[in-house]
Design a protein around this motif. Structure first.
Motif, mmCIF file in Angstrom:
data_model
loop_
_atom_site.group_PDB
_atom_site.id
_atom_site.type_symbol
_atom_site.label_atom_id
_atom_site.label_comp_id
_atom_site.label_asym_id
_atom_site.label_seq_id
_atom_site.Cartn_x
_atom_site.Cartn_y
_atom_site.Cartn_z
ATOM 1 N N LEU A 39 0.831 -1.211 0.000
ATOM 2 C CA LEU A 39 0.000 0.000 0.000
ATOM 3 C C LEU A 39 0.865 1.262 0.000
ATOM 4 O O LEU A 39 0.547 2.232 -0.685
ATOM 5 C CB LEU A 39 -0.942 0.005 1.200
ATOM 6 C CG LEU A 39 -2.122 -0.945 1.112
ATOM 7 C CD1 LEU A 39 -2.876 -0.993 2.437
ATOM 8 C CD2 LEU A 39 -3.059 -0.546 -0.017
ATOM 9 N N SER A 40 1.936 1.254 0.756
ATOM 10 C CA SER A 40 2.845 2.409 0.782
ATOM 11 C C SER A 40 3.381 2.692 -0.605
ATOM 12 O O SER A 40 3.392 3.843 -1.062
ATOM 13 C CB SER A 40 4.023 2.148 1.718
ATOM 14 O OG SER A 40 3.585 1.944 3.021
ATOM 15 N N LYS A 41 3.794 1.646 -1.265
ATOM 16 C CA LYS A 41 4.337 1.796 -2.618
ATOM 17 C C LYS A 41 3.260 2.320 -3.570
ATOM 18 O O LYS A 41 3.509 3.212 -4.376
ATOM 19 C CB LYS A 41 4.879 0.452 -3.110
ATOM 20 C CG LYS A 41 5.613 0.526 -4.408
ATOM 21 C CD LYS A 41 6.211 -0.820 -4.776
ATOM 22 C CE LYS A 41 6.914 -0.697 -6.111
ATOM 23 N NZ LYS A 41 7.385 -1.960 -6.615
ATOM 24 N N GLN A 42 2.050 1.782 -3.471
ATOM 25 C CA GLN A 42 0.949 2.237 -4.324
ATOM 26 C C GLN A 42 0.643 3.711 -4.088
ATOM 27 O O GLN A 42 0.396 4.462 -5.033
ATOM 28 C CB GLN A 42 -0.316 1.413 -4.060
ATOM 29 C CG GLN A 42 -0.276 0.010 -4.587
ATOM 30 C CD GLN A 42 -1.499 -0.794 -4.158
ATOM 31 O OE1 GLN A 42 -2.320 -0.349 -3.365
ATOM 32 N NE2 GLN A 42 -1.602 -2.008 -4.693
ATOM 33 N N ILE A 43 0.654 4.115 -2.836
ATOM 34 C CA ILE A 43 0.343 5.510 -2.502
ATOM 35 C C ILE A 43 1.422 6.440 -3.048
ATOM 36 O O ILE A 43 1.115 7.461 -3.670
ATOM 37 C CB ILE A 43 0.168 5.674 -0.969
ATOM 38 C CG1 ILE A 43 -1.145 5.013 -0.532
ATOM 39 C CG2 ILE A 43 0.196 7.139 -0.568
ATOM 40 C CD1 ILE A 43 -1.314 4.889 0.965
ATOM 41 N N ILE A 44 2.668 6.099 -2.832
ATOM 42 C CA ILE A 44 3.771 6.940 -3.291
ATOM 43 C C ILE A 44 3.790 7.028 -4.811
ATOM 44 O O ILE A 44 4.062 8.081 -5.383
ATOM 45 C CB ILE A 44 5.127 6.414 -2.761
ATOM 46 C CG1 ILE A 44 5.160 6.450 -1.240
ATOM 47 C CG2 ILE A 44 6.287 7.208 -3.345
ATOM 48 C CD1 ILE A 44 4.933 7.791 -0.603
ATOM 49 N N GLU A 45 3.471 5.934 -5.486
ATOM 50 C CA GLU A 45 3.529 5.900 -6.954
ATOM 51 C C GLU A 45 2.210 6.275 -7.630
ATOM 52 O O GLU A 45 2.129 6.251 -8.858
ATOM 53 C CB GLU A 45 3.957 4.502 -7.418
ATOM 54 C CG GLU A 45 5.363 4.144 -6.991
ATOM 55 C CD GLU A 45 5.759 2.718 -7.332
ATOM 56 O OE1 GLU A 45 4.904 1.940 -7.824
ATOM 57 O OE2 GLU A 45 6.934 2.372 -7.107
ATOM 58 N N SER A 46 1.205 6.627 -6.849
ATOM 59 C CA SER A 46 -0.105 6.933 -7.428
ATOM 60 C C SER A 46 -0.023 8.106 -8.397
ATOM 61 O O SER A 46 0.757 9.039 -8.210
ATOM 62 C CB SER A 46 -1.109 7.242 -6.324
ATOM 63 O OG SER A 46 -0.708 8.400 -5.642
ATOM 64 N N LYS A 47 -0.867 8.026 -9.411
ATOM 65 C CA LYS A 47 -0.863 9.062 -10.447
ATOM 66 C C LYS A 47 -2.104 9.948 -10.399
ATOM 67 O O LYS A 47 -2.145 10.998 -11.014
ATOM 68 C CB LYS A 47 -0.753 8.397 -11.818
ATOM 69 C CG LYS A 47 0.591 7.714 -12.027
ATOM 70 C CD LYS A 47 0.618 6.949 -13.332
ATOM 71 C CE LYS A 47 1.916 6.236 -13.589
ATOM 72 N NZ LYS A 47 2.395 5.360 -12.551
#
Length: 168
Positions: A39-47
């Motif tokens: 989830l952290s990775k998804q949040i940081i990489e969200s577009k």
């Protein structure tokens, strides 16, 4: 079957059950930790915001299921330091966590924390919501969620701001 034999079998089964439970708890913890990293990775990489709504919602569910409100707030602080555009989401979910934390403290009658930290939590709720509202426009879903949370908060507090927050 003698009572002694029954007791030995019962104790043996109890030890097995406890070992299974400890393994399941460790396994659940490892899965939650892996989910948190994802989830952290998804949040940081969200577009876009749509991706953020989904990821933050899952993050909230992960922490709320264990009533880990303060842990969520700490995690959100660390997220906000990694990407500036997350600030409105971090503020909203910080307010939401503190709101549910106060509700949980009331429900469980944890009066020590309620009275020692309650005013701090209330200040965090209103401050974080105000920042979210200021950062977003009136048509953003996050703005609307924040307005609703603010109204729920004032309604629960039964304070003088109920009517103004409802009209806002």
């Amino acid at each position: 079957m003698t009572e002694s034999k029954f007791l030995k079998i019962f104790l043996f089964l109890l030890v097995i059950a406890i070992c299974d439970m400890r393994y399941a708890i460790r396994e659940s913890y490892a899965q939650d930790k892996n989910k948190l990293v994802t989830l952290s990775k998804q949040i940081i990489e969200s577009k876009n915001n749509e991706e953020l709504y989904v990821s933050f919602g899952e993050l909230k569910d992960l922490y709320f299921k264990e009533n880990k409100y303060s842990e969520l707030v700490e995690f959100l602080k660390s997220l906000s330091q990694q990407k500036d555009t997350l600030e409105p989401f971090v503020n909203y979910y910080t307010a939401l966590a503190r709101y549910y934390q106060l509700t949980h403290l009331e429900k469980t009658q944890n009066w020590d924390e309620y009275f020692s930290e309650g005013n701090n939590y209330r200040d965090q709720i209103t401050g974080a919501i105000e920042k979210t509202i200021d950062y977003t426009n009136a048509k953003d879903a996050l703005n609307i969620y924040s307005q609703l949370l603010l109204w729920q908060f004032h309604k629960g507090q039964q304070d003088a701001f109920v009517e103004s927050s409802l009209s806002d």
